[in-house]
Design a protein around this motif. Structure first.
Motif, mmCIF file in Angstrom:
data_model
loop_
_atom_site.group_PDB
_atom_site.id
_atom_site.type_symbol
_atom_site.label_atom_id
_atom_site.label_comp_id
_atom_site.label_asym_id
_atom_site.label_seq_id
_atom_site.Cartn_x
_atom_site.Cartn_y
_atom_site.Cartn_z
ATOM 1 N N ALA A 9 -6.856 7.217 -5.096
ATOM 2 C CA ALA A 9 -6.675 6.324 -6.520
ATOM 3 C C ALA A 9 -6.579 4.896 -6.032
ATOM 4 O O ALA A 9 -6.267 4.186 -6.899
ATOM 5 N N VAL A 10 -6.647 4.603 -4.680
ATOM 6 C CA VAL A 10 -6.526 3.348 -4.361
ATOM 7 C C VAL A 10 -7.779 2.754 -3.542
ATOM 8 O O VAL A 10 -8.257 3.101 -2.662
ATOM 9 N N ASP A 11 -8.430 1.701 -4.366
ATOM 10 C CA ASP A 11 -9.475 0.891 -3.675
ATOM 11 C C ASP A 11 -10.694 2.047 -3.357
ATOM 12 O O ASP A 11 -11.164 1.780 -2.296
ATOM 13 N N LEU A 51 -9.962 -4.419 4.432
ATOM 14 C CA LEU A 51 -8.982 -3.495 5.522
ATOM 15 C C LEU A 51 -8.257 -2.861 4.813
ATOM 16 O O LEU A 51 -7.585 -1.715 5.085
ATOM 17 N N ARG A 52 -7.464 -3.115 3.406
ATOM 18 C CA ARG A 52 -6.703 -2.544 2.554
ATOM 19 C C ARG A 52 -7.097 -1.218 2.419
ATOM 20 O O ARG A 52 -6.637 -0.023 2.333
ATOM 21 N N LEU A 61 0.866 -1.091 -0.050
ATOM 22 C CA LEU A 61 -0.189 -0.077 0.066
ATOM 23 C C LEU A 61 1.021 1.198 0.078
ATOM 24 O O LEU A 61 0.745 2.185 -0.888
ATOM 25 N N ALA A 62 1.917 1.223 0.740
ATOM 26 C CA ALA A 62 2.736 2.431 0.964
ATOM 27 C C ALA A 62 3.324 2.603 -0.493
ATOM 28 O O ALA A 62 3.554 3.864 -0.726
ATOM 29 N N ASP A 63 3.913 1.684 -1.217
ATOM 30 C CA ASP A 63 4.517 1.760 -2.435
ATOM 31 C C ASP A 63 3.507 2.295 -3.389
ATOM 32 O O ASP A 63 3.905 3.198 -4.217
ATOM 33 N N VAL A 106 -9.403 0.490 4.004
ATOM 34 C CA VAL A 106 -9.804 1.243 5.319
ATOM 35 C C VAL A 106 -8.451 1.971 5.472
ATOM 36 O O VAL A 106 -8.438 2.971 5.861
ATOM 37 N N LEU A 107 -7.293 0.897 5.338
ATOM 38 C CA LEU A 107 -5.989 1.500 5.775
ATOM 39 C C LEU A 107 -5.209 2.530 4.887
ATOM 40 O O LEU A 107 -4.234 3.088 5.286
ATOM 41 N N ALA A 108 -5.910 2.419 3.551
ATOM 42 C CA ALA A 108 -4.969 3.471 2.400
ATOM 43 C C ALA A 108 -5.063 4.918 3.024
ATOM 44 O O ALA A 108 -3.677 5.314 2.965
ATOM 45 N N PRO A 109 -5.955 5.445 3.503
ATOM 46 C CA PRO A 109 -5.953 6.904 3.732
ATOM 47 C C PRO A 109 -5.119 7.183 4.992
ATOM 48 O O PRO A 109 -4.382 8.034 5.267
#
Length: 607
Positions: free
Chosen positions: A262-264, A178-179, A105-107, A181-184
């Protein structure tokens, strides 16, 4: 830091916070600068005369005092330990898939990866800076990846914050949710790495920690006076930069949300619904299921797994939640952990400490309980102890055993005794019969069923309690005595809290949060006298049902302890108990007992 508008606004607010620090430093250096000018003028034979000499004699010591005071305040601000959230650390060895997901996710977001991952027994997620020396050595960066704690290495770059994830999310959410929700949240590491924002945050956290140090109780007059001055200065600086710091954090959050779009993005909308649902299920599980066990000295060791059961039960009962249980066929986020049970147990123990104030380790009076053992170990024991307390209070009031042809001749405790007392029209509250000098809650030798609980001089009359105003006199008397009896039991000295012989594999090496004021987040206010009486009457009815009608204790994931008759839960007992308390009418309850075959005149087994 990216070019998001929020990031630019956050940097501008961070500079405003740092200007407050610069102005404070300038004020501290101003007397010293004036003193240096006066001394330099005297050395150059320019500023001479009695007036200049007097100014030098007065201002030079004053400047030295101001410098010493500023140095002391700066030292306290720099060395004071910032507040740290109590969490359960998760090493990379314990959750390689979770670390890999966060790193990916960080990448994708083009931000630094968090330095470590920790879990909190709450429905929230955030980034937390733990680089302060008082928090122990931070984890090392390894090839810009998430490094496991306990590894030392020299670093040239700032250490990113720790990612704190709510443990209920891991068990209820699917991996994709979960991915999303954790993105922001992870996107916030980008603005956090900017030097200006990092410096402004360190300054604000240092001031906040200095205020906490100054507010700590101390007995020495000198240290109390010195720290009072430090606290005053720290509060003044906090008030000066509070608005800018708040706007800085809003800018960081806006920048993180903008970058994470831009992520999910589509999946995140669906995942936010699961966040609200998980919060509702977690709150219900803690207040209805876990709290009765904690009060019994037992802590459920699989709270996060219980959230799944509670929300599944909710989806079965509530049409609004239909479809949520179908998600359970997908891969749960807890599969990202190597040993979910061990992590769940550590999070459950931490939840008991935070929300109830339990000890840090297991012991004879504080032991874990599995969900399969909950009905027998918690529900049955709780009901029988409450019933025993109820009859013990009736004994101190001098209430006679139940009479009648079916009543036991041995005077054994029965439900009929309680019903007869609460429906006796001759019972009245006569507070004046209580001895004036008796301690609060202590049974008087001559106390009878018509006397109120004795009170200490100056204590409030239980009749003044608005909670008891809508009850009958027998109910008010019994409720007040139960409240006093329970207060006396809670005030009794308890054995010292057990300490684990060896640290568990999930213990936090940097667990430096202050636990002297546990519980930090009490779930519910203390029960009122009316609620205590209702709980004890319900417990007595349930004991009679178990001993005379073959009922069994059960666990309802949404309502907590429940009575099962022929395998079906009874949901209509509470209104009948309230009718007895408020109106003194036992007819609805007696009809209910008769329909289910419960014999109130038969003796019951107490705890």
């Amino acid at each position: 830091m990216g070019v998001e508008a929020g990031a630019q606004a956050a940097r501008a607010r961070a500079l405003a916070v740092l200007r407050t620090r610069s102005r404070a430093l300038a004020v501290a250096l101003l007397p010293a600068a004036v003193a240096v000018i006066l001394l330099a003028g005297a050395a150059g034979d320019r500023l001479e005369g009695p007036v200049w000499d007097a100014a030098r004699w007065v201002l030079t010591p004053f400047a030295v005092l101001v410098l010493l005071a500023a140095a002391g305040i700066a030292l306290i601000v720099a060395r004071a330990r910032p507040a740290m959230s109590p969490t359960v650390p998760v090493t990379e060895e314990a959750a390689p898939d979770l670390y890999r997901m966060v790193r990916d996710l960080a990448d994708r977001l083009d931000v630094p990866a968090p330095s470590a991952i920790a879990l909190t027994p709450d429905c929230d997620s955030w980034l937390e800076d733990r680089t302060h020396p008082a928090h122990g050595p931070p984890p090392a960066e390894e090839h810009h990846d998430i490094a496991g704690p306990g590894k030392q290495a020299h670093r040239r770059h700032p250490v990113p914050p720790v990612l704190v994830i709510g443990s209920p999310f891991l068990w209820w959410m699917r991996v994709g949710e979960l991915r999303a929700v954790l993105a922001p949240v992870i996107a916030g590491t980008g603005p956090s790495a900017h030097p200006d924002i990092a410096a402004a945050r360190r300054f604000v956290r240092g001031l906040d920690a200095a205020v906490a140090v100054a507010s700590a109780p101390r007995r020495e007059p000198v240290s109390r006076l010195v720290l009072a001055g430090v606290g005053w200065v720290a509060r003044l600086l906090l008030r000066s930069c509070r608005g800018h710091a708040a706007e800085m954090e809003r800018g960081v959050a806006a920048a993180a949300a903008e970058r994470a779009q831009a992520v999910d993005y589509g999946l995140r909308i669906v995942a936010q619904e699961q966040v609200g649902l998980a919060y509702a299920g977690w709150d219900r599980l803690l207040t209805r299921v876990a709290l009765p066990a904690w009060r019994m000295g037992r802590w459920p060791s699989r709270l996060d797994a219980g959230v799944v059961a509670a929300l599944t039960e909710l989806s079965r009962r509530d049409r609004l939640a239909e479809g949520f249980a179908s998600r359970l066929g997908e891969r749960p986020a807890c599969d990202l952990l190597e040993e979910p049970g061990t992590v769940d147990e550590a999070a459950s123990l931490l939840a008991a400490r935070l929300f109830h104030g339990g000890p840090a380790g297991s012991g004879p009076d504080w032991s874990p309980v599995a969900w399969s053992e909950y009905p027998e170990e918690v529900v049955d024991r709780k009901w029988r102890l409450d019933a025993a307390r109820l009859h013990r209070v009736l004994d101190t009031m001098g209430v006679r055993p139940a009479t009648g042809p079916a009543a036991p001749a041995t005077g054994a405790p029965t439900l009929s005794r309680v019903l007869d007392h609460l429906t006796d029209p001759g019972t009245a509250w006569t507070a004046g019969n209580a001895p004036a000098g008796s301690p609060a809650g202590a049974p008087a030798a001559s106390a009878g069923p018509d006397t109120a609980p004795p009170r200490a001089p100056g204590a409030a009359d239980p009749l003044d309690d608005e909670d008891l105003s809508g009850t009958t006199a027998p109910s008010a008397t019994l409720a007040a005595r139960l409240s006093a009896e329970l207060a006396r039991e809670e005030a009794a000295p308890s054995p010292p809290a057990p300490s684990p012989a060896s640290p568990s594999p999930t213990s936090d090496p940097a667990a430096l949060w202050d636990d002297r004021s546990l519980p930090l987040f009490p779930l519910q206010p203390p029960r009122t006298a009316r609620e205590l009486l209702a709980d004890h009457l319900t417990a007595m009815v349930c004991c009679a049902a178990m001993d005379t009608a073959g009922a069994t204790p059960g666990l309802d994931w949404l309502d907590g302890p429940t009575l099962l008759i022929d395998g079906e839960r009874t949901a209509d007992l509470a209104p009948k108990v309230l009718t007895l308390i408020e109106d003194g009418d036992a007819t609805p309850l007696r009809v209910w007992l008769s329909q289910l075959g419960i014999r109130p005149e038969k003796p019951v087994r107490l705890g």
